[in-house]
Design a protein around this motif. Structure first.
Motif, short mmCIF file in Angstrom:
data_model
loop_
_atom_site.label_atom_id
_atom_site.label_comp_id
_atom_site.label_asym_id
_atom_site.label_seq_id
_atom_site.Cartn_x
_atom_site.Cartn_y
_atom_site.Cartn_z
N SER A 354 -57.33 134.35 -8.00
CA SER A 354 -56.81 133.97 -9.45
C SER A 354 -55.77 134.42 -10.06
CB SER A 354 -58.09 134.37 -10.20
OG SER A 354 -57.87 134.07 -11.74
N VAL A 355 -55.16 133.92 -10.97
CA VAL A 355 -53.92 134.52 -11.65
C VAL A 355 -54.44 135.60 -12.69
CG1 VAL A 355 -52.48 132.36 -11.46
CG2 VAL A 355 -54.16 132.43 -13.27
N LYS A 356 -55.72 135.85 -12.94
CA LYS A 356 -56.39 136.71 -13.71
C LYS A 356 -55.82 138.14 -13.17
CE LYS A 356 -60.30 133.96 -15.49
NZ LYS A 356 -61.71 134.09 -15.44
N ASN A 357 -55.44 138.10 -11.84
CA ASN A 357 -55.09 139.45 -11.25
C ASN A 357 -53.71 140.01 -11.91
OD1 ASN A 357 -56.97 139.93 -9.08
ND2 ASN A 357 -56.22 138.00 -8.45
N LEU A 358 -53.02 138.94 -12.61
CA LEU A 358 -51.59 139.26 -13.26
C LEU A 358 -52.16 140.47 -14.38
CD1 LEU A 358 -49.85 136.22 -13.15
CD2 LEU A 358 -49.15 138.26 -11.66
N SER A 359 -51.37 141.51 -14.47
CA SER A 359 -51.47 142.34 -15.60
C SER A 359 -49.87 142.65 -16.34
CB SER A 359 -51.69 143.93 -15.16
OG SER A 359 -53.06 143.91 -14.49
N GLY A 360 -50.12 142.60 -17.66
CA GLY A 360 -49.02 142.58 -18.68
C GLY A 360 -48.90 143.96 -19.01
N LEU A 435 -40.08 132.49 -15.58
CA LEU A 435 -40.50 134.13 -15.92
C LEU A 435 -41.15 134.07 -17.26
CD1 LEU A 435 -39.56 136.69 -14.52
CD2 LEU A 435 -37.80 137.00 -16.09
N GLY A 436 -40.75 133.35 -18.28
CA GLY A 436 -41.66 133.40 -19.40
C GLY A 436 -42.75 132.98 -19.34
N LEU A 437 -43.28 131.92 -18.40
CA LEU A 437 -44.54 131.54 -18.24
C LEU A 437 -45.29 132.53 -17.68
CD1 LEU A 437 -43.93 127.89 -16.99
CD2 LEU A 437 -44.97 128.67 -19.18
N LEU A 438 -44.72 133.14 -16.52
CA LEU A 438 -45.51 134.34 -15.98
C LEU A 438 -45.92 135.54 -17.09
CD1 LEU A 438 -46.06 135.37 -12.95
CD2 LEU A 438 -43.97 136.44 -12.95
N MET A 439 -44.75 135.88 -17.84
CA MET A 439 -45.12 136.82 -18.63
C MET A 439 -46.04 136.52 -19.63
SD MET A 439 -43.64 139.32 -17.90
CE MET A 439 -43.98 140.33 -19.53
N ALA A 440 -46.21 135.00 -20.09
CA ALA A 440 -47.12 134.75 -20.98
C ALA A 440 -48.46 135.00 -20.53
CB ALA A 440 -46.92 133.22 -21.34
N VAL A 441 -48.72 134.43 -19.11
CA VAL A 441 -50.13 134.43 -18.40
C VAL A 441 -50.53 136.04 -18.44
CG1 VAL A 441 -51.03 134.24 -16.30
CG2 VAL A 441 -49.49 132.42 -16.95
N ALA A 442 -49.57 136.88 -17.96
CA ALA A 442 -49.83 138.29 -17.94
C ALA A 442 -50.23 138.88 -19.19
CB ALA A 442 -48.74 139.10 -17.49
N PHE A 443 -49.64 138.37 -20.39
CA PHE A 443 -49.94 139.01 -21.51
C PHE A 443 -51.35 138.34 -22.02
CE2 PHE A 443 -49.45 139.10 -26.24
CZ PHE A 443 -49.08 140.39 -26.31
N TYR A 444 -51.57 137.09 -21.73
CA TYR A 444 -52.87 136.45 -22.02
C TYR A 444 -54.01 137.23 -21.47
CZ TYR A 444 -56.84 133.37 -21.86
OH TYR A 444 -57.89 132.80 -22.16
N ASN A 445 -53.65 137.54 -20.06
CA ASN A 445 -54.71 138.28 -19.38
C ASN A 445 -55.12 139.69 -20.02
OD1 ASN A 445 -55.17 136.33 -17.56
ND2 ASN A 445 -53.69 137.20 -15.87
#
Length: 454
Positions: A354-360, A435-445
């Motif tokens: 899951s992309v929930k593993n990403l941390s911001g 990169l913006g999408l990646l950061m948005a997902v990490a920040f949402y998590n």
């Protein structure tokens, strides 16, 4: 955990790792003859700058979320004829690739140094001895039992619970079963097979051991208050260090774990807490706190136990190596952490994790503060992991990152000429969006972890 401590630890950690990354580019560029115009840490308003005798401007900016090394380049402005041989774009492919790879490379080198320092300093680890095994869990089905020590996972020796967790993540992701070796209290070694597929992707579990039915051994701890959290429910109600808690909400408490279970089951409730203080029985009205989690809310009293060192006698071991032996240990740890990071990234792309593993930045700041308050070794371990993640992230073949520029160079090598400036500009725009999408997902998590179950 203080927000200020988190912020300071985050700024120190990220600033240091960014400086190391950019210094890699800077150092190699200078060695291959490229002129460096600016070495900058951070973005936004410049708070400090100085021009060195070499003509390079060194700058520190207010927002420590990145940095850059600006090199002489004909694509970014006019270059005097006598300086063209020092321009980045005039260098052969091997030199440009070396400069680009040096940033991530220095991140890996720093991780290697951090793990080496940890190995030389030494750590006191809790042996991976099992406490109660949850009935009908994957651990119970595998034949694991209380008192056994996990001595190997997938053929690799495990000296601590940290080792067990790392091996479970590294080998369990994508596999249906894992081989374990355990040793019984009377010294008999047994080989077992653990069904990890039964609980789904391990990377999505906040408590991998609990999901598998494993509970680390813990000593029987008396329900005596050792420390109160400032402003917590217990401190507000008037409890003090040294109080022996004998009942909560009318339920008897004979050990600390019983206290934990009783309190956790009553989030936000007003309860009577009975204690024995100086031989006298006293009662306090306490409104328990509420902690949100994936499995629902849990209660919080705001106390820590008083634990005697003798309680862990025989259950701790010191893991330490000499300077030379530590090199092999550090190399193995760096490789294992790097391989695990790449494996999780690949599985997120393929949908196996899951992309929930990403941390911001919020989650990273929390971990930075927690590790910094625990001491030098935990903070070094945190820095090593983040440094590896930073190195791997920058090697992704995404334009605007080092890996994207390496990709452009690879295409140039195959074609015999570089891509057009228009094609590179389009690639940069796509890279910024990704990169913006990646950061948005990490920040949402981060926000999901902070404000509620994810």
């Amino acid at each position: 955990m203080s927000v200020l401590v988190n912020l300071i630890a985050f700024v120190v950690a990220l600033g240091l790792l960014v400086a190391i990354h950019e210094f890699g580019h800077f150092w190699v560029a200078r060695r291959v003859g490229v002129r460096v115009l600016r070495y900058s840490i951070g973005f936004g308003r410049v708070v400090w700058r100085r021009t060195g005798g070499d003509g390079t401007e060194y700058a520190l900016s207010a927002i420590p979320l990145g940095g850059y090394v600006k090199m002489l380049d004909e694509r970014e402005g006019d270059v005097a004829p006598e300086e063209r041989h020092r321009a980045f774009n005039r260098q052969p492919l091997w030199a440009r690739n070396a400069i680009l790879f040096a940033g991530p490379g220095f991140n890996f080198l720093f991780a290697l140094f951090a793990y080496w320092a940890i190995s030389v300093i030494g750590t006191t680890e809790l042996r991976p001895v099992l406490g109660e095994v949850v009935p009908e869990s994957p651990a119970a089905e595998a034949g694991l039992a209380e008192g056994q020590e996990i001595v190997a996972v997938a053929g690799e020796e495990t000296l601590s619970w940290d080792d067990v967790l790392m091996r479970l993540l590294a080998e369990g992701a994508g596999n249906e079963a894992l081989s374990l070796a355990v040793e019984t209290p009377d010294g008999i070694r047994r080989d077992l097979t653990l069904d990890v597929a039964a609980i789904g992707p391990l990377g999505e579990k906040p408590n991998i051991l609990g999901a598998l039915g494993l509970r680390p051994w813990r000593p029987t701890i008396e329900p005596v208050v050792g420390e109160l959290l400032p402003g917590g429910p217990a401190a507000t109600a008037g409890l003090t260090a040294g109080d022996r808690i004998i009942a909560v909400a009318g339920e008897p408490v004979d050990e600390w774990q019983t206290l934990v279970e009783v309190v956790r089951a009553r989030p936000g409730e007003a309860v009577d807490v009975t204690v024995r203080r100086d031989g006298e029985r006293r009662e306090f009205a306490v409104t328990l706190g509420r902690v949100e989690g994936e499995d629902g809310d849990t209660g919080r009293l705001g106390v820590r136990p008083r634990v005697e060192d003798s309680a862990y006698a025989g259950m701790r071991r010191t893991v330490q190596h000499g300077p030379l032996a530590a090199i092999a240990q550090a190399t193995g740890a760096t490789w294992e952490a790097s391989a695990l990071t790449v494996k999780l990234l690949v599985q997120m792309v393929t949908g196996d994790a899951s992309v929930k593993n990403l941390s911001g930045p919020i989650n990273i700041a929390q971990y930075a503060g927690q590790s910094a308050t625990l001491g030098v070794v935990p903070f070094l371990r945190f820095l090593a992991i983040v440094s590896i993640s930073l190195g791997i992230l920058n090697l992704l073949p995404v334009p605007v990152l080092d890996g994207g520029h390496l990709l452009y160079n690879g295409i140039e090598w195959l074609r015999g000429r570089p891509l057009s400036e228009a094609a590179q500009a389009t690639g940069q725009q796509i890279g910024l969006v990704l990169l913006g999408l990646l950061m948005a997902v990490a920040f949402y998590n981060d926000l999901a972890r902070l404000f509620g179950p994810s």
